[in-house]
Design a protein around this motif. Structure first.
Motif, PDB file in Angstrom:
ATOM      1  N   ARG A 371       2.303   2.781   2.484  1.00  0.00           N
ATOM      2  CA  ARG A 371       2.515   4.123   3.026  1.00  0.00           C
ATOM      3  C   ARG A 371       1.224   4.922   3.009  1.00  0.00           C
ATOM      4  N   ALA A 372       0.464   4.813   1.917  1.00  0.00           N
ATOM      5  CA  ALA A 372      -0.790   5.570   1.818  1.00  0.00           C
ATOM      6  C   ALA A 372      -1.766   5.127   2.904  1.00  0.00           C
ATOM      7  N   GLY A 373      -1.835   3.815   3.141  1.00  0.00           N
ATOM      8  CA  GLY A 373      -2.738   3.298   4.166  1.00  0.00           C
ATOM      9  C   GLY A 373      -2.338   3.754   5.558  1.00  0.00           C
ATOM     10  N   ILE A 374      -1.041   3.764   5.828  1.00  0.00           N
ATOM     11  CA  ILE A 374      -0.561   4.181   7.147  1.00  0.00           C
ATOM     12  C   ILE A 374      -0.744   5.683   7.334  1.00  0.00           C
ATOM     13  N   ASP A 375      -0.477   6.470   6.297  1.00  0.00           N
ATOM     14  CA  ASP A 375      -0.698   7.918   6.403  1.00  0.00           C
ATOM     15  C   ASP A 375      -2.165   8.212   6.711  1.00  0.00           C
ATOM     16  N   ALA A 376      -3.069   7.476   6.087  1.00  0.00           N
ATOM     17  CA  ALA A 376      -4.499   7.664   6.359  1.00  0.00           C
ATOM     18  C   ALA A 376      -4.851   7.228   7.776  1.00  0.00           C
ATOM     19  N   ALA A 377      -4.214   6.173   8.252  1.00  0.00           N
ATOM     20  CA  ALA A 377      -4.510   5.644   9.590  1.00  0.00           C
ATOM     21  C   ALA A 377      -4.133   6.622  10.683  1.00  0.00           C
TER      22      ALA A 377
END
Length: 450
Positions: A371-377
């Protein structure tokens, strides 16, 4: 008889009025939503399919030239186009995923509308694509309820493509109008999608309110500041209640593209280096998944780009990853990667991690996402959406009493938080994520055609 027609970037839906209520019409079994996808043996077969299988005539001389070229190329390939060759919705995606190299697949042709710098032949082909999808939906809807539809109100974004300004909007509406007429509609009107969604929400209000409608769809985000409630309900002239409109080509597709680019393309070589120490060019990785950009897709999948990719493969520090990029090109697998990015996006609504499955025919591998990676993306498109919300408030000169969020992509927790960050003290109400635009279009159709 009239229908509201949500010709969406992600899904299409139509509805008619029954005893004063907008009722969606089943398009596949009991399902009222049809994914905006088409698959055919090749691009040329779409134009011949319209003429030969549906008896839909070309709209002008350019369209006739597109048809003549299609028939000529299909004969040279020994292809006799039959009705079953062209698939729509889930059937189209399934056929593409089974054999991506040897079929023509298009997702969200609405995303291409308004693209500038295209030749007349290309614009006419887009018209054929839209006409094929509209005709398919109209035929399914009429068969489902055994009635013929001749009048429609079609939803449209505030802006189709920001780069072309009003010229893009005029071009897009013209293509939609010509396609709808060829599909069999006699009377055609358009309504802004956020206004349509607001009209549906207005039916629930018992007092007048200033409402900011935020419609985050597959291809665009549109915001409308509208005065609505009992004072305005049922009025044909709404211009004094429409206080501001903002819109841009940023939506669910963009989220999928950014997720694919930043979270998945690392496994195809993004961020790695050549043996010379130079970085690999970002544009190759971006173009491979930018499915809503005609020029980007043409550039990546061009025949003369393959030698360039093979040279990168030979010169790469991590050649096994660049080999995947070569396979992506050879097998035309960009939509498959985007599909996995979309699955990850959906999963992140209620879980912290998700494992995507990338199938390159010759190799299958997993890519873990968080989730953190996708939110950053997706921070870039989220910032654009925040700006659209703020611009609507600035244009109208007021703050809303309530924010009404709709559109399939507004289900995203991250996007809801992004909108809330602009107006932290304003109540957010979530509507029918997929159906509010269709319902509003249907009520508007009943009002103008009665």
């Amino acid at each position: 008889m009239s229908i509201g027609f949500d010709f969406g970037t992600a899904n299409c839906c139509v509805a008619h009025l029954v005893n004063g209520k907008a009722v969606p019409i089943p398009l596949v079994g009991e399902n009222v939503y049809l994914p905006s996808t088409l698959c055919a043996p090749n691009a040329e077969s779409v134009s011949e399919y319209l003429f030969r299988c549906l008896n839909i005539q070309p709209s002008d001389e350019t369209n006739q030239a597109v048809l003549r070229r299609a028939i000529k190329l299909n004969r040279e390939e020994g292809l006799d186009v039959i009705a079953d060759d062209v698939k729509f919705g889930h059937q189209a995606l399934e056929l593409y995923l089974q054999d991506p190299k040897d079929v023509y697949f298009v997702k969200s042709p609405k995303s291409f509308l308004g693209a500038m710098g295209l030749r007349d032949m290309q614009l006419s082909f887009f018209e054929d694509l839209v006409c094929a999808m509209m005709s398919n939906i109209k035929t399914r809807a009429e068969a489902a309820i055994e009635k013929e539809f001749s009048q429609t109100v079609i939803g449209r974004p505030v802006n189709f493509l920001g780069r072309g300004g009003e010229a893009s909007n005029i071009q897009a509406v013209d293509i939609l109008t010509r396609a709808a007429k060829r599909a069999g509609f006699k009377e055609i009107e358009f309504q802004y999608e956020p206004v349509a969604a607001g009209l549906d929400f207005e039916n629930t209000l018992t007092t007048d309110k200033k409402v900011l409608v935020v419609d985050i769809g597959g291809g665009t985000t549109d915001c409308s500041m509208i005065q609505m409630g009992p004072t305005w309900r049922g009025k044909l002239d709404r211009k004094d209640s429409l206080l501001a409109h903002t819109g841009q080509m940023v939506g669910g597709n963009d989220l999928d593209i950014f997720i694919a680019f930043k979270c998945l393309m690392t496994e195809f070589g993004l961020g790695t280096k050549l043996k010379s120490g130079l970085d690999l060019p970002l544009i190759q990785f971006w173009n491979s998944v930018a499915i809503n950009d005609v020029q980007a897709q043409r550039s990546f999948y061009a025949h003369d780009n393959l030698p360039t990719l093979r040279q990168f493969h030979m010169d790469a520090m991590e050649p096994e990853k660049l080999n995947r990029l070569v396979k992506l090109h050879q097998e035309t697998l960009g939509h498959g990667v985007i599909h996995q990015a979309e699955m990850a996006k959906i999963a992140m609504s209620d879980q912290e991690t998700f494992t995507t499955l990338i199938d390159l025919v010759s190799e299958t591998f997993n890519v873990p996402t968080s989730r953190a990676g996708i939110d950053a993306a997706i921070e870039n498109p989220m910032n654009k959406i925040r700006s659209l919300v703020q611009e609507a408030v600035t244009q109208s000169g007021i703050e809303p009493d309530v924010i009404y969020m709709t559109g399939g992509s507004s289900r995203s927790r991250a996007l809801t938080s992004a909108v809330a960050s602009v107006l932290p003290n304003t109540e957010i109400i979530s509507g029918n994520y997929f159906g509010s635009v269709t319902a509003g279009l249907t009520h508007w159709a009943d009002l103008i055609y009665r």
